[in-house]
Write a protein that holds these residues in place. Structure first.
Motif, short mmCIF file in Angstrom:
data_model
loop_
_atom_site.label_atom_id
_atom_site.label_comp_id
_atom_site.label_asym_id
_atom_site.label_seq_id
_atom_site.Cartn_x
_atom_site.Cartn_y
_atom_site.Cartn_z
N LYS A 37 5.79 31.24 64.74
CA LYS A 37 6.75 32.32 64.98
C LYS A 37 7.76 32.43 63.83
O LYS A 37 8.35 33.48 63.62
CB LYS A 37 7.47 32.11 66.31
CG LYS A 37 8.38 30.89 66.35
CD LYS A 37 9.07 30.76 67.70
CE LYS A 37 9.99 29.55 67.74
NZ LYS A 37 10.68 29.44 69.04
N HIS A 38 7.93 31.35 63.10
CA HIS A 38 8.84 31.37 61.96
C HIS A 38 8.12 31.64 60.65
O HIS A 38 8.76 31.78 59.61
CB HIS A 38 9.56 30.02 61.84
CG HIS A 38 10.27 29.60 63.09
ND1 HIS A 38 11.26 30.35 63.68
CD2 HIS A 38 10.12 28.50 63.87
CE1 HIS A 38 11.69 29.73 64.77
NE2 HIS A 38 11.02 28.61 64.90
N PHE A 39 6.82 31.69 60.71
CA PHE A 39 6.01 31.75 59.49
C PHE A 39 6.35 32.95 58.61
O PHE A 39 6.55 32.81 57.40
CB PHE A 39 4.52 31.77 59.85
CG PHE A 39 3.59 31.77 58.68
CD1 PHE A 39 3.28 30.59 58.03
CD2 PHE A 39 3.02 32.94 58.21
CE1 PHE A 39 2.43 30.56 56.95
CE2 PHE A 39 2.17 32.94 57.12
CZ PHE A 39 1.87 31.75 56.49
N VAL A 40 6.40 34.11 59.20
CA VAL A 40 6.64 35.32 58.43
C VAL A 40 8.02 35.29 57.78
O VAL A 40 8.17 35.63 56.60
CB VAL A 40 6.49 36.57 59.31
CG1 VAL A 40 6.89 37.82 58.54
CG2 VAL A 40 5.06 36.70 59.81
N GLU A 41 9.02 34.87 58.54
CA GLU A 41 10.37 34.81 58.00
C GLU A 41 10.45 33.79 56.86
O GLU A 41 11.09 34.04 55.83
CB GLU A 41 11.36 34.43 59.11
CG GLU A 41 12.78 34.85 58.85
CD GLU A 41 12.96 36.35 58.69
OE1 GLU A 41 13.79 36.75 57.84
OE2 GLU A 41 12.28 37.14 59.38
N MET A 42 9.78 32.64 57.04
CA MET A 42 9.81 31.61 56.01
C MET A 42 9.08 32.07 54.75
O MET A 42 9.46 31.72 53.64
CB MET A 42 9.17 30.32 56.55
CG MET A 42 9.95 29.70 57.69
SD MET A 42 9.07 28.31 58.45
CE MET A 42 9.48 27.00 57.34
N SER A 43 8.03 32.87 54.93
CA SER A 43 7.26 33.31 53.77
C SER A 43 8.08 34.19 52.83
O SER A 43 7.83 34.23 51.62
CB SER A 43 5.99 34.05 54.22
OG SER A 43 6.31 35.27 54.88
N LYS A 44 9.08 34.87 53.36
CA LYS A 44 9.97 35.65 52.50
C LYS A 44 10.71 34.73 51.53
O LYS A 44 10.89 35.06 50.36
CB LYS A 44 10.98 36.42 53.36
CG LYS A 44 10.39 37.50 54.24
CD LYS A 44 11.50 38.15 55.04
CE LYS A 44 10.98 39.18 56.01
NZ LYS A 44 12.07 39.78 56.81
#
Length: 310
Positions: A270-277
């Motif tokens: 669930k945090h993956f997309v935010e972390m990828s930024k």
């Protein structure tokens, strides 16, 4: 194929995610020493469909199903040496078929890259040893193991070689030497236990430095590593490379049980997309996902990263 056209600053190249989780979602039983590679002979259509799901999600590079496909491993399962080599090459053919279908259906407009997966020696052992790298074998055993598959896949239509989930300095040294003799661009990605060390305890800078001037390795980085360690690892990698691309494709953050071949614990997708930024901002040139990261993550990441950096 020149890779330059695939890297258009400031946008990172988007990889696919985990192959096994998509295949399991499709009903495939992967509780086998060959893991996803067993489907090369038994259910190739499932592999094509898994690739298609990632292409539809926006992946600009798909990784073949050869991670756990080695001549030794396939022969142990009863295949002849000739048939084992054919199945390893088939992993590239299936990826090509998926690309052709995606283009024909106008799912995608631009032809993506195909990366031929070369897993660590521990993947052949199928005992989870790629998560520590302590194989207990000689350098020559590792050389022979990797040289044969590298030779097979270097002669395929894959655009590049993806040496992935490398857990130790010793195996990195073996690959560094073997890759000097192939006429195909390659990346090498390590599996790490924290934001500074490979699974065998070697500092990431020492391993990355092996490839800083390597003529065939165009990218170095990490995969199958917890997302929370990626930002720190990117910083260390960029300090040790010589204009190489930086590649990151972490897992979901769950723990793998090699005996039951299951994943346990709290996941972090669930945090993956935010972390990828943040990874893109720190300078990652190629971003994707590994185990337990699926098409929905790649699709959201592709859209949000491009909006974020664009």
């Amino acid at each position: 194929m020149r890779l330059d056209k695939f890297f258009k600053a400031p946008h990172p190249l988007i990889l696919d995610g985990g192959l096994s989780n998509v295949l399991e979602d499709q009903g495939c039983d992967l509780n086998h020493s060959l893991w996803t590679a067993k489907l090369l002979a038994e259910n190739p259509e499932a592999i094509i469909e898994a690739h298609l799901r990632y292409l539809k999600a926006g992946a600009q590079c798909i990784i073949t199903s050869s991670y756990q496909a080695s001549v030794s491993g396939l022969m142990t399962m009863g295949y002849s040496r000739k048939r084992a080599k054919e199945l390893i090459l088939k992993s590239v053919l299936l990826a090509e078929e998926a690309v052709a279908k995606a283009i024909a259906s106008e799912t995608i407009k631009a032809k993506p890259l195909i990366a031929a997966s070369i897993g660590p020696y521990g993947a052949y052992l199928a005992d989870g040893s790629e998560y520590h790298g302590n194989y207990g074998v000689s350098d020559q055993v590792l050389r022979d193991f990797h040289a044969e598959r590298i030779s097979i896949l270097a002669g395929s239509n894959a655009d590049l070689l993806a040496c992935e989930t490398i857990p130790s300095l010793l195996e990195a040294k073996v690959l560094s030497e073997a890759l000097k003799y192939v006429d195909k661009p390659s990346w090498v990605s390590f599996s790490c236990k924290d934001e500074e060390h490979l699974n065998d305890g070697t500092r990431i800078e020492e391993c990355v430095s092996l490839f800083k001037d390597h003529p065939q390795v165009f990218a170095v980085g990490v995969n199958c590593t917890k997302p929370k360690f990626i930002s720190g690892l990117i910083k260390h990698i960029k300090e040790s490379t010589n204009n190489k691309k930086v590649i990151v494709y972490p897992n979901s953050g769950e723990a793998y049980n090699a005996q039951s071949k299951t994943w346990k614990g709290l996941s972090e997708p669930k945090h993956f997309v935010e972390m990828s930024k943040e990874w893109a901002k720190l300078g990652a040139d190629i971003i994707g996902g590994c185990c337990r990261i699926g098409p929905e993550h790649i699709q959201r990441m592709s859209k949000q990263i491009r909006h974020f950096v664009g």
